[in-house]
Design a protein around this motif. Structure first.
Motif, PDB file in Angstrom:
ATOM      1  N   PRO A 147      -8.476 -17.257 -14.655  1.00 43.59           N
ATOM      2  CA  PRO A 147      -7.718 -16.242 -15.627  1.00 43.59           C
ATOM      3  C   PRO A 147      -6.094 -15.953 -15.325  1.00 43.59           C
ATOM      4  CG  PRO A 147      -8.803 -15.293 -13.393  1.00 43.59           C
ATOM      5  CD  PRO A 147      -9.109 -17.139 -13.638  1.00 43.59           C
ATOM      6  N   GLN A 148      -5.339 -15.325 -16.325  1.00 42.50           N
ATOM      7  CA  GLN A 148      -4.214 -14.936 -16.181  1.00 42.50           C
ATOM      8  C   GLN A 148      -3.985 -13.468 -15.737  1.00 42.50           C
ATOM      9  OE1 GLN A 148      -1.651 -17.433 -16.613  1.00 42.50           O
ATOM     10  NE2 GLN A 148      -3.479 -18.517 -16.497  1.00 42.50           N
ATOM     11  N   PRO A 149      -3.714 -13.156 -14.441  1.00 44.03           N
ATOM     12  CA  PRO A 149      -3.394 -11.713 -13.888  1.00 44.03           C
ATOM     13  C   PRO A 149      -2.164 -11.139 -14.288  1.00 44.03           C
ATOM     14  CG  PRO A 149      -3.040 -13.182 -12.255  1.00 44.03           C
ATOM     15  CD  PRO A 149      -3.392 -14.271 -13.490  1.00 44.03           C
ATOM     16  N   TYR A 150      -2.147  -9.823 -13.925  1.00 39.77           N
ATOM     17  CA  TYR A 150      -0.921  -9.220 -14.403  1.00 39.77           C
ATOM     18  C   TYR A 150       0.311  -9.791 -13.621  1.00 39.77           C
ATOM     19  CZ  TYR A 150       2.145  -4.902 -13.523  1.00 39.77           C
ATOM     20  OH  TYR A 150       3.411  -4.282 -13.465  1.00 39.77           O
ATOM     21  N   LYS A 151       1.316  -9.834 -14.362  1.00 42.74           N
ATOM     22  CA  LYS A 151       2.679 -10.674 -13.801  1.00 42.74           C
ATOM     23  C   LYS A 151       3.220 -10.212 -12.891  1.00 42.74           C
ATOM     24  CE  LYS A 151       3.309 -12.640 -18.470  1.00 42.74           C
ATOM     25  NZ  LYS A 151       4.148 -12.309 -19.977  1.00 42.74           N
ATOM     26  N   GLY A 152       2.993  -8.866 -12.831  1.00 45.67           N
ATOM     27  CA  GLY A 152       3.699  -8.272 -11.725  1.00 45.67           C
ATOM     28  C   GLY A 152       2.979  -7.930 -10.297  1.00 45.67           C
ATOM     29  N   ALA A 153       1.802  -8.407 -10.305  1.00 46.93           N
ATOM     30  CA  ALA A 153       0.703  -8.258  -9.168  1.00 46.93           C
ATOM     31  C   ALA A 153       1.119  -9.218  -8.154  1.00 46.93           C
ATOM     32  CB  ALA A 153      -0.456  -8.543  -9.543  1.00 46.93           C
ATOM     33  N   PRO A 154       1.296  -8.654  -6.797  1.00 48.47           N
ATOM     34  CA  PRO A 154       1.296  -9.668  -5.666  1.00 48.47           C
ATOM     35  C   PRO A 154       0.206 -10.330  -5.403  1.00 48.47           C
ATOM     36  CG  PRO A 154       1.098  -7.328  -5.107  1.00 48.47           C
ATOM     37  CD  PRO A 154       1.263  -7.092  -6.440  1.00 48.47           C
ATOM     38  N   THR A 155      -0.093 -11.182  -4.813  1.00 46.10           N
ATOM     39  CA  THR A 155      -1.316 -12.118  -4.375  1.00 46.10           C
ATOM     40  C   THR A 155      -1.812 -11.258  -3.325  1.00 46.10           C
ATOM     41  OG1 THR A 155      -0.284 -14.057  -5.298  1.00 46.10           O
ATOM     42  CG2 THR A 155      -2.399 -14.131  -4.184  1.00 46.10           C
ATOM     43  N   LEU A 156      -2.949 -10.731  -3.315  1.00 46.33           N
ATOM     44  CA  LEU A 156      -3.589  -9.673  -2.263  1.00 46.33           C
ATOM     45  C   LEU A 156      -4.912 -10.413  -2.246  1.00 46.33           C
ATOM     46  CD1 LEU A 156      -2.405  -6.069  -2.966  1.00 46.33           C
ATOM     47  CD2 LEU A 156      -1.523  -7.664  -1.267  1.00 46.33           C
ATOM     48  N   SER A 157      -5.401 -10.503  -0.813  1.00 40.48           N
ATOM     49  CA  SER A 157      -6.697 -10.492  -0.456  1.00 40.48           C
ATOM     50  C   SER A 157      -7.380  -9.293  -0.498  1.00 40.48           C
ATOM     51  CB  SER A 157      -6.976 -11.525   0.597  1.00 40.48           C
ATOM     52  OG  SER A 157      -6.457 -10.593   1.711  1.00 40.48           O
ATOM     53  N   THR A 158      -8.704  -9.072  -0.243  1.00 38.19           N
ATOM     54  CA  THR A 158      -9.403  -7.838  -0.235  1.00 38.19           C
ATOM     55  C   THR A 158      -8.760  -7.214   1.058  1.00 38.19           C
ATOM     56  OG1 THR A 158     -11.419  -8.904  -1.295  1.00 38.19           O
ATOM     57  CG2 THR A 158     -11.853  -6.784  -0.407  1.00 38.19           C
ATOM     58  N   SER A 159      -8.834  -7.979   2.064  1.00 36.91           N
ATOM     59  CA  SER A 159      -8.315  -7.309   3.611  1.00 36.91           C
ATOM     60  C   SER A 159      -6.909  -6.865   3.258  1.00 36.91           C
ATOM     61  CB  SER A 159      -8.585  -8.268   4.498  1.00 36.91           C
ATOM     62  OG  SER A 159      -7.884  -9.493   4.524  1.00 36.91           O
ATOM     63  N   ASP A 160      -6.208  -7.655   2.476  1.00 34.23           N
ATOM     64  CA  ASP A 160      -4.644  -7.372   2.395  1.00 34.23           C
ATOM     65  C   ASP A 160      -4.549  -5.725   1.668  1.00 34.23           C
ATOM     66  OD1 ASP A 160      -3.773  -9.441   3.387  1.00 34.23           O
ATOM     67  OD2 ASP A 160      -3.245 -10.572   1.569  1.00 34.23           O
ATOM     68  N   LEU A 161      -5.602  -5.595   0.497  1.00 33.12           N
ATOM     69  CA  LEU A 161      -5.489  -4.397  -0.197  1.00 33.12           C
ATOM     70  C   LEU A 161      -6.026  -3.237   1.008  1.00 33.12           C
ATOM     71  CD1 LEU A 161      -5.801  -3.331  -3.099  1.00 33.12           C
ATOM     72  CD2 LEU A 161      -8.115  -3.533  -2.971  1.00 33.12           C
ATOM     73  N   ASN A 162      -6.976  -3.400   1.703  1.00 31.16           N
ATOM     74  CA  ASN A 162      -7.537  -2.554   2.616  1.00 31.16           C
ATOM     75  C   ASN A 162      -6.307  -1.988   3.620  1.00 31.16           C
ATOM     76  OD1 ASN A 162      -9.863  -2.695   1.405  1.00 31.16           O
ATOM     77  ND2 ASN A 162     -11.188  -3.638   2.490  1.00 31.16           N
ATOM     78  N   LYS A 163      -5.705  -3.248   3.962  1.00 27.32           N
ATOM     79  CA  LYS A 163      -4.514  -2.777   5.037  1.00 27.32           C
ATOM     80  C   LYS A 163      -3.618  -2.080   4.328  1.00 27.32           C
ATOM     81  CE  LYS A 163      -1.729  -5.413   8.478  1.00 27.32           C
ATOM     82  NZ  LYS A 163      -0.763  -6.551   8.188  1.00 27.32           N
ATOM     83  N   ALA A 164      -3.346  -2.408   3.263  1.00 26.84           N
ATOM     84  CA  ALA A 164      -2.071  -1.579   2.459  1.00 26.84           C
ATOM     85  C   ALA A 164      -2.735  -0.090   2.296  1.00 26.84           C
ATOM     86  CB  ALA A 164      -2.062  -2.226   1.093  1.00 26.84           C
ATOM     87  N   VAL A 165      -3.670   0.121   1.988  1.00 25.93           N
ATOM     88  CA  VAL A 165      -4.428   1.694   1.665  1.00 25.93           C
ATOM     89  C   VAL A 165      -4.157   2.173   3.119  1.00 25.93           C
ATOM     90  CG1 VAL A 165      -6.666   2.744   1.516  1.00 25.93           C
ATOM     91  CG2 VAL A 165      -5.895   0.980  -0.080  1.00 25.93           C
ATOM     92  N   LEU A 166      -4.703   1.664   4.162  1.00 24.55           N
ATOM     93  CA  LEU A 166      -4.777   2.386   5.833  1.00 24.55           C
ATOM     94  C   LEU A 166      -3.144   2.474   6.025  1.00 24.55           C
ATOM     95  CD1 LEU A 166      -7.524   0.624   7.476  1.00 24.55           C
ATOM     96  CD2 LEU A 166      -7.629   3.037   6.790  1.00 24.55           C
ATOM     97  N   GLU A 167      -2.082   1.643   5.572  1.00 24.54           N
ATOM     98  CA  GLU A 167      -1.072   1.790   6.092  1.00 24.54           C
ATOM     99  C   GLU A 167       0.132   2.587   5.376  1.00 24.54           C
ATOM    100  OE1 GLU A 167       0.322  -2.215   7.277  1.00 24.54           O
ATOM    101  OE2 GLU A 167      -1.094  -2.198   9.038  1.00 24.54           O
ATOM    102  N   SER A 168      -0.582   3.192   4.285  1.00 23.91           N
ATOM    103  CA  SER A 168       0.356   3.664   3.214  1.00 23.91           C
ATOM    104  C   SER A 168       0.709   5.135   3.808  1.00 23.91           C
ATOM    105  CB  SER A 168      -0.530   3.899   1.818  1.00 23.91           C
ATOM    106  OG  SER A 168      -1.526   4.993   2.325  1.00 23.91           O
ATOM    107  N   GLN A 169       2.088   5.176   3.124  1.00 22.57           N
ATOM    108  CA  GLN A 169       2.762   6.558   3.857  1.00 22.57           C
ATOM    109  C   GLN A 169       1.895   7.859   3.491  1.00 22.57           C
ATOM    110  OE1 GLN A 169       6.564   5.880   1.546  1.00 22.57           O
ATOM    111  NE2 GLN A 169       7.357   6.479   3.564  1.00 22.57           N
ATOM    112  N   TYR A 170       1.279   7.756   2.238  1.00 18.22           N
ATOM    113  CA  TYR A 170       0.448   9.099   1.738  1.00 18.22           C
ATOM    114  C   TYR A 170      -0.650   9.314   2.807  1.00 18.22           C
ATOM    115  CZ  TYR A 170      -3.265  11.551  -0.491  1.00 18.22           C
ATOM    116  OH  TYR A 170      -4.048  12.520  -0.966  1.00 18.22           O
TER     117      TYR A 170
END
Length: 563
Positions: free
Chosen positions: A31-54
């Protein structure tokens, strides 16, 4: 296929029947994903959520409010995220593809997809974060979109779902489902984790996000008034300027025959819904022996949130507060989201295909009950009336699935659980078990009949959106006995408000709805409209009578409730 605009639909099962299930599941998926998307694994995604400023801000707030340590609250957030998050794995997508290929080929004659819409989606996914918004009539809805996208090399979506604790839930989680508790209440931490999880997926363009704007599966097969929670969440990154645009794709899924038709009727009668489980699945394996006709999946034109919200949002309010701080949506924003959600559901309605059976159901429900249970309705009468109604829905601009000249016989045969055709007459099915020795008790008899009637009602509901606006005008003409446009408009608006939780009306469009109703009734020869008047024509009495009878049960129900 006879559609209002003759859009090209392709049967995607045709090719599947010529290839092996294993070959389909193991083919190259690129598949051709969103051009601006960083390559994230599921664990990267969860880490980004837990470490978000909000989330860090909310965690500190909760720690102060409850007297807990920040570490303890963060641990709680991590547990919530683990319960919620998807674990999308290509291996499981392939396994689901293999299984669904087998199942769909058994259940359906054809699965039709509009390729133009699918190609527009493929393009849109590369350009901005995409939100897929299908209608929700069956559990199959949950599977079919991922199946189609996998088939055509389009990124598979992550899907918002009600929480599952079964093995099935684990399989679906690995196929892209993330789970939301059904009752969140005022759990501040849960809301914060959910908000940040959804918005991180949208902000990063991690994958297309799919959710049901109606909130629940419709037990009545009628469009439900949209719930605004998820809609608010997915649009906020755009309102805050964190993404340039968000693309919303309404999807209309139409079934000739719904897999859970009798279960839906039983649920409406108060019978508890069976828990989804592996054993439940095996018990339901009998469904694989039956025929469920065709399914149509219509991918609507991608809608730009940027274009739709232009002039409706005061951006300065979002600019005054740092992005990482929680912010309550203003009344203006809520109005915009509500308008947009109603627009999406209305677009789903307009994109759905009406089956011949929905037209037959409309007519059977206007037939005296004793005719359907005792002497039977004459076949030629039903056929003539259905052809008359077919012309009316086409005049009203509906999309119609009318495959061939034998459509009446095949549609009645398909719905053998509701009606049977005997000696050129149509009867409602009254006893499904001819081997039964003892007679039915009166209670059982009523219950069985109620299930059959409610199944008919559900199929009628699939076509209601086509008739609602002209139907309300027909009632206004009948009750006011007036020909004056202003009087009819006032009564039309009154009924539109009364039924605002029953049917889908886009806020602020009462005048357009009224004009549309006048224009449709004039087009089919029921009325003549001038600038000041709406005059009933002799040729229109049959149409007006049909429309009044169609909406009469809703009027009666509201009258009973309010007296």
């Amino acid at each position: 296929i006879n559609n209002a605009d003759d859009e090209e639909f392709t049967d995607i099962l045709e090719e599947r029947r010529r290839t092996t299930d294993l070959g389909y599941a193991l083919r190259t998926f690129n598949p051709q994903p969103y051009k601006g998307a960083p390559t994230l694994s599921t664990s990267d995604l969860n880490k980004a959520v837990l470490e978000s400023q909000y989330l860090c801000f909310i965690i500190k707030e909760i720690a102060i409010e409850t007297g807990s340590s920040v570490e303890k609250v963060k641990e709680d957030a991590s547990v919530i995220l683990k319960e919620m998050s998807h674990n999308l794995q290509l291996g499981f997508i392939r396994l689901m593809g293999y299984t669904l290929n087998k199942v769909f080929k058994r259940l359906y004659r054809s699965i039709y997809v509009n390729m133009e819409g699918l190609n527009m989606l493929k393009q849109a996914i590369q350009e901005s974060p995409v939100i897929l918004i299908p209608n929700h009539r069956s559990y199959v809805d949950f599977l079919i979109i991922s199946y189609i996208l996998f088939t055509y090399d389009i990124p598979v979506p992550v899907i918002a779902a009600g929480i599952h604790v079964t093995i099935i839930g684990g399989i679906l989680r690995r196929s892209g489902a993330f789970y939301i508790r059904r009752a969140i209440g005022s759990d501040k931490l849960y809301w914060a984790v959910l908000l940040e999880y959804v918005q991180t997926i949208v902000r990063t363009g991690y994958a297309p996000l799919e959710f049901y704007v109606e909130g629940f599966r419709s037990r009545t097969l009628k469009s439900l008034v949209p719930k605004l929670g998820m809609m608010d969440m997915v649009l906020e990154p755009y309102f805050k300027g964190e993404v340039f645009d968000i693309t919303l794709v309404p999807i209309s899924i139409s079934y000739d025959r719904v897999l859970e038709e009798s279960l839906l009727a039983l649920e409406l009668l108060g019978v508890p819904r069976p828990q989804e489980s592996i054993t439940g699945l095996f018990k339901a394996s009998g469904v694989l022996q039956d025929d469920y006709g065709c399914m149509h999946v219509n991918f609507g034109r991608p809608l730009s949130a940027r274009q739709l919200c232009e002039g409706k949002i005061n951006w300065s309010e979002y600019n005054l507060i740092p992005r990482n701080l929680p912010q309550r949506p203003t009344a203006e924003t809520q109005d915009c989201v509500n308008w947009l959600a109603h627009l999406i559901v209305r677009t789903q309605e307009e994109g759905s295909l009406i089956s011949p059976w929905s037209l037959v159901a409309c007519l059977l429900l206007q037939t005296p009950f004793t005719t359907l249970t005792e002497e039977g309705l004459q076949w030629h009468q039903l056929t003539e009336k259905t052809l008359w109604l077919r012309k009316l829905v086409l005049d009203f601009g509906a999309r119609l699935n009318w495959p061939d000249s034998e459509v009446m016989s095949s549609t009645v045969a398909l719905h053998h659980s509701i009606v049977h055709h005997k000696e050129n007459r149509i009867y409602l099915v009254q006893d499904e078990d001819p081997a039964r020795q003892d007679p039915l008790s009166p209670e059982e008899g009523v219950m069985r009949m109620a299930v059959v009637v409610l199944m008919l009602v559900s199929y009628r509901n699939q076509a209601l959106h086509v008739f609602v606006r002209p139907g309300i005008l027909a009632i206004a003409i009948h009750i006011t006995k007036s020909t004056r446009k202003d009087e009819l408009f006032n009564f039309f608006c009154f009924l539109r408000d009364v039924f605002s939780d029953e049917f889908i009306f886009i806020p602020g469009r009462a005048a357009q709805d009224f004009e549309e109703a006048c224009s449709l009734l004039q087009k089919c020869g029921a009325v003549h409209t001038s600038q000041q008047e709406v005059t009933v024509l002799e040729t229109g009495l049959e149409v007006l009578s049909f429309l009044q009878k169609l909406l009469q049960p809703f009027l009666d129900s509201y009258q009973v409730l309010l007296t």
